[in-house]
Design an enzyme around this catalytic site. Structure first.
Site, PDB file in Angstrom:
ATOM      1  N   HIS A 134      33.561  39.566  45.164  1.00  0.00           N
ATOM      2  CA  HIS A 134      34.818  40.623  45.171  1.00  0.00           C
ATOM      3  C   HIS A 134      34.507  41.750  44.633  1.00  0.00           C
ATOM      4  O   HIS A 134      33.590  41.990  43.685  1.00  0.00           O
ATOM      5  CB  HIS A 134      35.773  40.121  44.068  1.00  0.00           C
ATOM      6  CG  HIS A 134      37.337  40.461  44.325  1.00  0.00           C
ATOM      7  ND1 HIS A 134      37.611  41.788  44.265  1.00  0.00           N
ATOM      8  CD2 HIS A 134      38.445  39.842  45.188  1.00  0.00           C
ATOM      9  CE1 HIS A 134      38.741  42.046  44.433  1.00  0.00           C
ATOM     10  NE2 HIS A 134      39.157  40.800  45.061  1.00  0.00           N
ATOM     11  N   ARG A 374      33.888  34.476  58.329  1.00  0.00           N
ATOM     12  CA  ARG A 374      34.982  35.414  58.669  1.00  0.00           C
ATOM     13  C   ARG A 374      34.339  36.675  59.490  1.00  0.00           C
ATOM     14  O   ARG A 374      33.520  37.163  59.315  1.00  0.00           O
ATOM     15  CB  ARG A 374      35.654  35.822  57.311  1.00  0.00           C
ATOM     16  CG  ARG A 374      36.979  36.733  57.723  1.00  0.00           C
ATOM     17  CD  ARG A 374      37.803  37.034  56.392  1.00  0.00           C
ATOM     18  NE  ARG A 374      37.288  37.931  55.759  1.00  0.00           N
ATOM     19  CZ  ARG A 374      38.081  39.168  55.136  1.00  0.00           C
ATOM     20  NH1 ARG A 374      39.156  39.233  55.355  1.00  0.00           N
ATOM     21  NH2 ARG A 374      37.563  39.836  54.278  1.00  0.00           N
ATOM     22  N   GLU A 484      47.393  39.313  57.994  1.00  0.00           N
ATOM     23  CA  GLU A 484      47.312  39.864  56.872  1.00  0.00           C
ATOM     24  C   GLU A 484      48.237  41.099  56.660  1.00  0.00           C
ATOM     25  O   GLU A 484      48.730  41.412  55.613  1.00  0.00           O
ATOM     26  CB  GLU A 484      45.854  40.316  56.509  1.00  0.00           C
ATOM     27  CG  GLU A 484      45.245  41.139  57.634  1.00  0.00           C
ATOM     28  CD  GLU A 484      43.785  40.805  57.539  1.00  0.00           C
ATOM     29  OE1 GLU A 484      43.329  41.098  56.425  1.00  0.00           O
ATOM     30  OE2 GLU A 484      43.047  40.866  58.369  1.00  0.00           O
ATOM     31  N   ASP A 521      46.902  43.342  52.239  1.00  0.00           N
ATOM     32  CA  ASP A 521      47.113  44.346  53.379  1.00  0.00           C
ATOM     33  C   ASP A 521      48.811  44.427  53.635  1.00  0.00           C
ATOM     34  O   ASP A 521      49.289  45.473  53.693  1.00  0.00           O
ATOM     35  CB  ASP A 521      46.591  44.359  54.704  1.00  0.00           C
ATOM     36  CG  ASP A 521      45.026  44.655  54.641  1.00  0.00           C
ATOM     37  OD1 ASP A 521      44.656  45.719  54.764  1.00  0.00           O
ATOM     38  OD2 ASP A 521      44.185  43.874  54.484  1.00  0.00           O
ATOM     39  N   ARG A 559      44.407  34.802  48.296  1.00  0.00           N
ATOM     40  CA  ARG A 559      44.882  35.370  46.762  1.00  0.00           C
ATOM     41  C   ARG A 559      43.832  36.431  46.178  1.00  0.00           C
ATOM     42  O   ARG A 559      42.530  35.843  46.193  1.00  0.00           O
ATOM     43  CB  ARG A 559      45.580  34.314  45.914  1.00  0.00           C
ATOM     44  CG  ARG A 559      46.811  33.808  46.535  1.00  0.00           C
ATOM     45  CD  ARG A 559      47.592  32.793  45.614  1.00  0.00           C
ATOM     46  NE  ARG A 559      48.726  32.471  46.106  1.00  0.00           N
ATOM     47  CZ  ARG A 559      49.801  32.712  45.950  1.00  0.00           C
ATOM     48  NH1 ARG A 559      50.032  34.233  45.183  1.00  0.00           N
ATOM     49  NH2 ARG A 559      51.108  32.240  46.316  1.00  0.00           N
ATOM     50  N   ARG A 691      40.784  50.695  51.751  1.00  0.00           N
ATOM     51  CA  ARG A 691      40.847  49.182  51.472  1.00  0.00           C
ATOM     52  C   ARG A 691      42.014  48.820  50.320  1.00  0.00           C
ATOM     53  O   ARG A 691      41.983  49.446  49.202  1.00  0.00           O
ATOM     54  CB  ARG A 691      39.455  48.643  51.113  1.00  0.00           C
ATOM     55  CG  ARG A 691      38.511  48.626  52.264  1.00  0.00           C
ATOM     56  CD  ARG A 691      37.304  47.919  51.971  1.00  0.00           C
ATOM     57  NE  ARG A 691      36.086  48.141  52.931  1.00  0.00           N
ATOM     58  CZ  ARG A 691      36.208  47.958  54.317  1.00  0.00           C
ATOM     59  NH1 ARG A 691      37.084  46.902  54.661  1.00  0.00           N
ATOM     60  NH2 ARG A 691      35.278  48.195  55.078  1.00  0.00           N
TER      61      ARG A 691
END
Length: 858
Positions: A134, A374, A484, A521, A559, A691
């Protein structure tokens, strides 16, 4: 002694030792100034705002080199407060004060359903926790290890009967670790690579989750045996650990096929090494067994597996001696030992360390973690365009959705290959092409799902199915579309219906479909409340569609840590889902700071696993009520008004963007070496290009937390104005979803500090934006008031004493850090460059400290 007193004793001990360290390392003058600033901060908290001017004057006269040490001091105070609080959580669990234990939940559920229903629900449990890196995780691994040692020492002081001498030895050990922590740089000098992030995940597993899993299973086994009179099978494992580190290439150019390959085989090396350690201990404890050589052979084969894994880090290497590829191979000798012990009437030994290892094998396999892949949907479109152009069929990217769908359905069913060697000459598609080639070469057990971000059309999912077929993945990875954005969530049902209506697709997926729900998002698009309702409705709609086609639908919840990104408490978050959507199975990302909070220590990790288990069981057996029609109508109105008001606020460009850049450290965050993924897109002159993660993080730094409440207060005011106040209170009491929404708003309101936000604005913002900021703060005050009215409370958090205490404990260190950050930002911006190393270091240290104090920041 009450837990509050014990917690304060731990904080005082660590604070005193840190004070002594500051004196020794930075000098008496710095220590005196730290204490002076801390005392001023305490007076500011008690609403003596005039003290703020005194603190500002002190900071404005302070040399920059003093800022370096003093920001570090307050950052460390917050880290040590966290350590004490985390241990206090362990103490509460041990003393039976913490809610949500396995024993409490199973006893409660047994009184409401039959034993067979309860046991069937336990058997069906499938909890998949996906560990991710993260961009807002700021703690360094070296410091985490020191903090864990301090926590273990606090445990010794608390739980062991120690002589005076030994107790002093333990305190001396803590003092050395505090001293060592001070001397360890808090800031990384370089951004971590995806490999570094994967190593961090492996370290968390090794130091905590590895032991927590068998401890958790032992407790689950004990409770099921005692309360249901049933023995859990030896192969039962409801927990699975997955990861995105090294597999998440969406927007991260640093995640290459070579990186993914290396991470997969590094994970296999770590798994083999951990099993080697456990089986070595087991062999020593079972020295009396007649066929002990079976364990020695197992150890030799694990060593060969480690060598094979290293050889495969960079390229395919065939093994020359027996290795372990599959968990069944490793289970064979372990189960043989188990059988021997049973035959020797030594079940007490069989059910000990040996059973723990068997359960670890069922959880971690030989892969340690399953790695998800991903990628963003446009990358697949580019590759398919290259393929269709190569075969003379035109350019896929220019086709309509119907044309894409028809092509994909036909191509998937036909055996004729589409991929030629010519594609290797097209530079634009090489990374995606090589990724699919690499996936076909990797051990299938090492791979999880293939997640498609920005999946807006049914063809986006079929495209990945076709590419897996073309590159030789016969055993397809489950393809999980990630819905999203707000628009994607609204269209999710149509996309899923189109997919599942196709018989060939249903045959491919074998009746199992994953769908990922994005929280970031959508919240950035329309705000916290409207996004939460869109997520809820999308799940309801997709569940109904899946039932229509008899497909098992597993929701994968993306999450984050903050409220605006779905960072709700585990138990509440699961019980707030629409009825029927959990159904025993759930996938949830655990990101950065959340991993640290939930898994850093084995005892806390075990409790985290228990919370997931009890919440999933309760959601399955005692699902929340279906929303009443008037609740739905109320939520539709609330979401509509909240989204409109939120967009009014953030839509005032360029004014809003200018305000955001001035009153938060968003631009300066680029210099903090956190996260391998770029935190910002190339163009930051538009909010659309910013972002969601740094968007939330920046607002946390100035204590306005705008993304978590903007628009919500106006919507609630509208409901009160239209005489729906009683209805909202009914929803709060009777509907877990709405209850959780309001509870999260309550927490946000408790953490916001508009005086701190005003400080950033007055020192850093242009005078032309004063009215804009004043209106935002007025909106928050109104939001805070309306939340209190729904709660029917004059004071926030009256029913959450631990969180209330936590916020108050941290504020004494946070307030001075905010004042220092404002002064540092002012100086840096006045210089109009970041060449002053001390200024930048002090500023970034303040960022790290505030993140540690605010906790759910990203």
């Amino acid at each position: 002694m009450a837990n509050d007193e014990l917690l304060h004793d731990d904080i005082n001990l660590l604070g005193t030792l840190l004070g002594e360290t500051i004196k020794a390392q930075a000098g008496e003058d710095i220590y005196s100034k730290v204490e002076q600033i801390r005392q001023l901060g305490k007076q500011i908290i008690t609403q003596d705002l005039a003290i703020g001017k005194k603190l500002n004057k002190l900071l404005q006269q302070m040399p920059v080199e003093e800022f370096v040490a003093i920001t570090k001091a307050f950052s460390q105070f917050l880290n040590f407060t966290n350590i004490a609080e985390e241990y206090e959580r362990i103490r509460r669990t041990r003393d039976g004060e913490a809610k949500g234990s396995i024993a409490e939940a199973i006893v409660r559920l047994r009184n409401k359903v039959t034993v067979s229903e309860l046991y069937s629900a336990i058997e069906d449990l499938d909890i998949q926790l996906v560990l991710t890196s993260h961009p807002t995780e700021v703690k360094r691994r070296t410091l985490m290890r020191k903090y864990k040692k301090i926590s273990n020492a606090l445990k010794r002081l608390d739980t062991e009967e120690l002589t005076v001498r030994v107790k002093q030895d333990v305190k001396n050990e803590i003092e050395r670790d505090v001293h060592s922590s001070w001397l360890t740089p808090e800031l990384r000098t370089q951004k971590p690579t995806p490999i570094d992030e994967a190593k961090w995940i492996f370290a968390i597993i090794e130091s905590s989750i590895w032991q927590a899993v068998p401890d958790y299973m032992r407790e689950l086994q004990r409770v099921v045996a005692n309360e249901l009179d049933i023995e859990l099978p030896l192969d039962f494992m409801p927990i699975h650990i997955d990861s995105w580190c090294g597999g998440d290439r969406d927007g991260n150019p640093n995640v290459t096929p070579a990186v993914t390959r290396r991470v997969v085989f590094m994970a296999r090396w770590v798994a083999a090494d951990l099993y080697s350690r456990e089986i070595s201990k087991l062999r020593d404890s079972l020295s009396f067994l007649p066929h002990l050589d079976i364990l020695q052979q197992t150890l030799h084969r694990l060593e060969a597996t480690k060598k094979w894994a290293v050889a495969n880090f960079d390229h395919e290497h065939l093994q020359t001696e027996p290795i372990y590829l599959y968990k069944e191979e490793l289970l064979e000798p372990l189960l043989e030992c188990y059988k021997q012990l049973q035959q020797a009437n030594a079940q007490v030994l069989a059910s000990g360390h040996l059973t723990d290892i068997i359960r670890q094998v069922h959880c971690f396999g030989l892969h340690l973690v399953r790695l998800d892949i991903r990628q963003e949907s446009s990358k697949h479109i580019d590759l398919l365009s290259a393929i269709t152009a190569d075969i003379g069929a035109g350019e896929y990217a220019t086709w309509s959705e119907n044309e894409r769908w028809e092509f994909l359905v036909k191509a998937i069913e036909e055996p004729r290959p589409l991929v030629s060697n010519h594609l290797s000459k097209i530079a634009k598609v090489q990374d995606t092409l090589q990724t699919f080639k690499m996936l076909a070469e990797l051990p299938r057990e090492s791979l999880g799902a293939y997640v498609i971000s920005m999946a807006a059309q049914p063809s986006d999912i079929l495209a990945v199915i076709l590419l897996q077929k073309e590159f030789g993945l016969d055993n397809y990875l489950p393809v999980a579309p990630l819905f999203e954005t707000y628009q994607d969530l609204q269209n999710a049902g149509l996309v899923l219906d189109k997919l599942l209506s196709n018989a060939s697709y249903r045959k491919i997926i074998h009746g199992y479909q994953q769908v990922m729900i994005g929280y970031s998002d959508s919240a950035k698009d329309v705000g916290f409340l409207a996004a939460a309702w869109a997520q809820y409705c999308a799940q309801e709609e997709m569940l109904a569609i899946a039932k229509k086609y008899s497909v098992q639908l597993v929701f994968f919840h993306g999450r984050g840590g903050s409220v605006g990104r779905g960072g709700w408490p585990t138990h509440q978050a699961i019980l707030a889902q629409p009825p029927g959507t959990v159904n025993g199975s759930i996938r949830v990302t655990q990101q950065g700071e959340v991993i640290q909070q939930r898994f850093a220590l084995p005892e806390i990790a075990e409790r985290t696993l228990a919370l997931f288990t009890t919440a999933v069981l309760e959601a399955d057996l005692l699902p929340p009520p279906e929303p009443k029609l008037h609740w739905r109508a109320a939520m539709n109105d609330l979401a509509r008004v909240a989204a409109g008001e939120y967009r009014k606020v953030i839509g005032k460009e360029p004014e809003f963007l200018e305000y955001f850049k001035q009153v938060t450290p968003t631009n300066e965050l680029k210099n903090l070496a956190i996260g391998s993924r770029p935190s910002f897109r190339t163009n930051t002159d538009s909010l659309k290009q910013l972002r969601a993660i740094p968007w939330v993080f920046a607002w946390t730094q100035n204590r306005l937390l705008l993304p978590a409440w903007a628009g919500v207060g106006k919507a609630l005011e509208y409901a009160f104005a239209t005489k729906r106040d009683a209805e909202l209170r009914e929803m709060y009491v009777d509907w877990p979803f709405f209850h959780t929404l309001i509870s999260m708003l309550e927490m946000v309101c408790a953490k916001v500090d508009i005086n701190v936000a005003a400080l950033y604005e007055s020192r850093l913002g242009k005078k032309s934006l004063v009215d804009f900021g004043s209106q935002l703060r007025a909106d928050f005050i109104a939001t805070d008031e309306i939340v209190r009215q729904i709660l029917q409370q004059e004071t926030l958090l009256v029913n959450n004493k631990y969180l209330d205490r936590s916020i108050k404990l941290r504020n004494r260190y946070l307030i001075p850090l905010h004042f220092m950050q404002v002064e540092l930002l002012y100086r840096i911006r006045e210089k109009k460059n970041l060449q002053d190393g001390d200024l930048l270091q002090a500023l970034l240290t303040s960022v790290v400290g505030i993140a540690a104090g605010m906790r759910n920041t990203g």
